[in-house]
Design a protein around this motif. Structure first.
Motif, PDB file in Angstrom:
ATOM      1  N   VAL A 256       0.792  -1.562   0.629  1.00  0.00           N
ATOM      2  CA  VAL A 256       0.231  -0.259  -0.006  1.00  0.00           C
ATOM      3  C   VAL A 256       1.105   0.892  -0.128  1.00  0.00           C
ATOM      4  O   VAL A 256       1.387   1.678   0.473  1.00  0.00           O
ATOM      5  CB  VAL A 256      -1.267   0.003   1.215  1.00  0.00           C
ATOM      6  CG1 VAL A 256      -1.722   0.569   1.094  1.00  0.00           C
ATOM      7  CG2 VAL A 256      -1.622  -0.992   1.139  1.00  0.00           C
ATOM      8  N   CYS A 257       0.381   2.423  -1.171  1.00  0.00           N
ATOM      9  CA  CYS A 257       1.495   3.066  -1.137  1.00  0.00           C
ATOM     10  C   CYS A 257       0.940   4.535  -1.179  1.00  0.00           C
ATOM     11  O   CYS A 257      -0.591   4.399  -0.775  1.00  0.00           O
ATOM     12  CB  CYS A 257       2.793   3.189  -2.563  1.00  0.00           C
ATOM     13  SG  CYS A 257       3.354   2.175  -2.672  1.00  0.00           S
ATOM     14  N   SER A 282       1.404  -1.370   4.694  1.00  0.00           N
ATOM     15  CA  SER A 282       1.563  -2.607   4.088  1.00  0.00           C
ATOM     16  C   SER A 282       1.545  -3.751   5.349  1.00  0.00           C
ATOM     17  O   SER A 282       1.771  -3.272   6.050  1.00  0.00           O
ATOM     18  CB  SER A 282       2.948  -2.496   3.024  1.00  0.00           C
ATOM     19  OG  SER A 282       3.259  -1.460   1.924  1.00  0.00           O
ATOM     20  N   SER A 320       5.420  -8.134  -3.947  1.00  0.00           N
ATOM     21  CA  SER A 320       4.022  -6.744  -4.235  1.00  0.00           C
ATOM     22  C   SER A 320       4.945  -5.578  -4.329  1.00  0.00           C
ATOM     23  O   SER A 320       6.017  -5.394  -3.601  1.00  0.00           O
ATOM     24  CB  SER A 320       3.156  -7.403  -3.774  1.00  0.00           C
ATOM     25  OG  SER A 320       2.728  -8.737  -3.684  1.00  0.00           O
ATOM     26  N   CYS A 322       3.838  -1.120  -5.532  1.00  0.00           N
ATOM     27  CA  CYS A 322       2.807  -0.171  -5.401  1.00  0.00           C
ATOM     28  C   CYS A 322       3.444   0.466  -6.226  1.00  0.00           C
ATOM     29  O   CYS A 322       4.511   0.931  -6.138  1.00  0.00           O
ATOM     30  CB  CYS A 322       1.852  -0.317  -3.876  1.00  0.00           C
ATOM     31  SG  CYS A 322       3.027   0.245  -2.419  1.00  0.00           S
ATOM     32  N   THR A 323       2.424   1.547  -6.318  1.00  0.00           N
ATOM     33  CA  THR A 323       3.345   2.666  -7.634  1.00  0.00           C
ATOM     34  C   THR A 323       3.334   4.457  -5.977  1.00  0.00           C
ATOM     35  O   THR A 323       1.858   3.924  -6.047  1.00  0.00           O
ATOM     36  CB  THR A 323       2.904   2.864  -8.481  1.00  0.00           C
ATOM     37  OG1 THR A 323       1.227   2.998  -8.456  1.00  0.00           O
ATOM     38  CG2 THR A 323       3.951   2.248  -9.412  1.00  0.00           C
TER      39      THR A 323
END
Length: 414
Positions: A256-257, A282, A320, A322-323
Motif C-alpha cells: 500500500v503506497c 503494507s 508485491s 505499488c506506485t
C-alpha cells in the motif's frame, strides 16, 4: 548348583551394570555457537529442540530405546553457516570409546542447509544390552569425525541410548509420505491430516496405539516440521518412523503506497526519501522482510510529479509492488549576482538655485571664479526667469583660465 550359577550370573550382571555407570567418556567442547549449532535431535523416542546453549550439553537424561538388529531413523537439524559436518557416535559395545568401528555415523558433509539431515541407523546384532552413550556433533570445516574434538565453531550434545532385548518381533510402523501444503489464506500455517499404520506379529493391528509428536489435524507453521510416530507392543518393543510436513507461504504481501510531496534542499538542491515515507500500511500474513524504492533521490531536474515504485518482500520471498507519485518542489528563490561595471543609467535632481543645494559642493580647479547662486542674470545673452546656478568664465579677464567644479552628493544606485 543352581545357587552357585545364580550367584555367578548376578555377579556378572552387577559387574556389567557397574561398568555402564562408571564409564568415562572423553570431553568434546566448542567455544563458539554463534554460527553453527544443533537445533533438534530426533531418534528412537528422543525429540529434543535446543538452541546452541553451550560448548557441550548434557542431555543424558533423555533416553532412546532401541533393539539389537532393529532400525531407527535419526534426524538432526542445525542452525548452519557453511562447510558444516554433522556426526553421531554411539558406544554400542559400551567400552567407553565412541569411535570404534561401526559406531560413527556421518549425517551431512560440508553443508549449509539446516536440514533436517536424516540417516537410518541399524543397531548391531551384537550391541551390548543396557544403557550407553550417544554423542551428536555439528563441526565446522572438519571432515574427520572425532568424538573428542575441541574446536571453535560447532556444538556437541550427549544423550543416552538404551539397548534392550527383543522379546518377540518388534512392531512394524509405516509413516505417510512427506506432506506439502500451502498456507491457509490470511494465516502463517496450514492444517495437515494424515494416517499411519502399525502391525505386530503378536498383537496384530496397533494403529490405534501410535503416538505422534504432532497429531493428525494439527496446525503446522510455514517451513519444515519433522513428525515422529512411535508404537510399543505388549513385549515392550518400540518402533518409530519420521516424515516431514512442509507448509509453503504462497500468499503475496499487500503493498500500500501513498503520494507525498518533498522540498529540495536549499543548499544541495537534493531531496531523499525512504520506503517508510511512501508506505501506507503494507501487510503480510507471515511478516514483511523488506521494503525498497526504485527511486529514492531527486535533484533540480526532477521537479514536479515523479512515479516511484515500492517493492515489498515478505519473509518467504513473495513480492508485491505499488506506485506512488512523489512531487518534488523547488521552494528556494534565486539569488542574482552582477558581474562587471555599472550599466548606463540616468539620474536627475531638480533644485531651487537661491543657494547651493544641500550636499552639493564646488571646487575651484584654476582661476578665482566660482559658481554663483541666487540670481538668474546672465553676463551676456538672455537671463533666466528664476534663480540659477551660473558660472561666469569671462569674469577672470581676457586670457585667464577659470575652472570650477559643481559636485553632487554620492548616490546609492543599488
Amino acid at each position: 548348583m543352581r545357587k552357585i550359577t545364580f550367584l555367578i550370573l548376578s555377579a556378572l550382571i552387577l559387574s556389567t551394570f557397574s561398568w555402564q555407570v562408571n564409564a568415562q567418556y572423553c570431553v568434546s567442547t566448542f567455544s563458539n555457537q554463534t554460527w553453527e549449532f544443533v537445533t533438534n535431535v530426533n531418534y528412537a523416542g528422543i525429540n529434543n529442540t535446543t538452541a546452541g546453549s553451550g560448548p557441550s550439553n548434557d542431555y543424558t537424561a533423555m533416553v532412546a530405546t532401541v533393539n539389537p538388529g532393529g532400525s531407527n531413523t535419526m534426524s538432526v537439524t542445525i542452525d548452519p553457516d557453511s562447510s558444516d559436518y554433522i556426526y553421531a557416535f554411539i558406544d554400542w559395545n559400551q567400552n567407553g570409546i565412541l569411535n570404534d568401528a561401526g559406531e560413527v555415523y556421518t549425517l551431512a558433509t560440508s553443508t549449509s542447509s539446516a536440514g533436517p539431515h536424516t540417516m537410518n541407523i541399524t543397531v548391531p546384532g551384537g550391541a551390548a544390552i543396557g544403557t550407553t552413550r550417544m554423542r551428536v556433533m555439528v563441526d565446522w570445516g572438519n571432515s574427520t569425525p572425532n568424538p573428542c574434538r575441541t574446536a571453535t565453531f560447532g556444538e556437541v550434545e550427549d544423550y543416552t541410548v538404551n539397548v534392550s532385548n527383543v522379546t518377540g518381533d518388534p512392531p512394524v510402523i509405516v509413516c505417510p509420505a512427506d506432506i506439502t501444503a500451502n498456507n491457509v489464506p490470511g494465516t502463517c500455517g496450514a492444517v495437515a491430516n494424515y494416517s499411519a499404520l502399525a502391525i505386530d506379529t503378536e498383537d496384530g493391528d496397533l494403529t490405534a496405539n501410535i503416538v505422534s509428536t504432532h497429531p493428525s489435524g494439527s496446525t503446522f507453521p510455514v517451513g519444515v516440521t519433522t513428525v515422529t510416530l512411535s508404537v510399543t507392543d505388549s513385549d515392550g518393543n518400540t518402533s518409530t518412523c519420521d516424515f516431514t510436513v512442509t507448509v509453503i507461504d504462497n500468499e503475496l504481501p499487500v503493498a500500500v503506497c501513498q503520494d507525498i510531496t518533498v522540498d529540495l534542499d536549499p543548499v544541495t538542491g537534493m531531496a531523499t526519501i525512504t520506503a517508510a515515507d511512501v508506505d501506507n500500511g503494507s501487510t503480510d500474513n507471515c511478516g514483511i522482510a523488506s521494503m525498497s524504492l526504485d527511486v529514492s533521490s531527486f535533484d533540480c531536474s526532477m521537479t514536479g510529479a515523479n512515479t516511484v515504485v515500492m517493492t515489498v518482500t515478505d519473509n518467504s520471498g513473495n513480492i508485491s509492488t505499488c506506485t506512488s507519485t512523489v512531487t518534488v518542489q523547488d521552494v528556494t528563490a534565486p539569488e542574482v549576482f552582477c558581474v562587471g561595471g555599472f550599466g548606463i543609467f540616468t539620474e536627475s535632481e531638480d533644485f531651487e538655485g537661491a543657494t547651493i543645494p544641500t550636499g552639493w559642493t564646488t571646487v575651484i580647479e584654476s582661476g578665482s571664479q566660482d559658481w554663483t547662486f541666487g540670481s538668474g542674470d546672465m553676463p551676456l545673452g538672455t537671463d533666466f526667469p528664476t534663480n540659477a546656478a551660473i558660472f561666469d568664465d569671462d569674469a577672470a579677464g581676457s586670457g585667464e583660465v577659470n575652472l570650477a567644479r559643481l559636485l553632487s552628493p554620492a548616490y546609492d544606485l543599488t
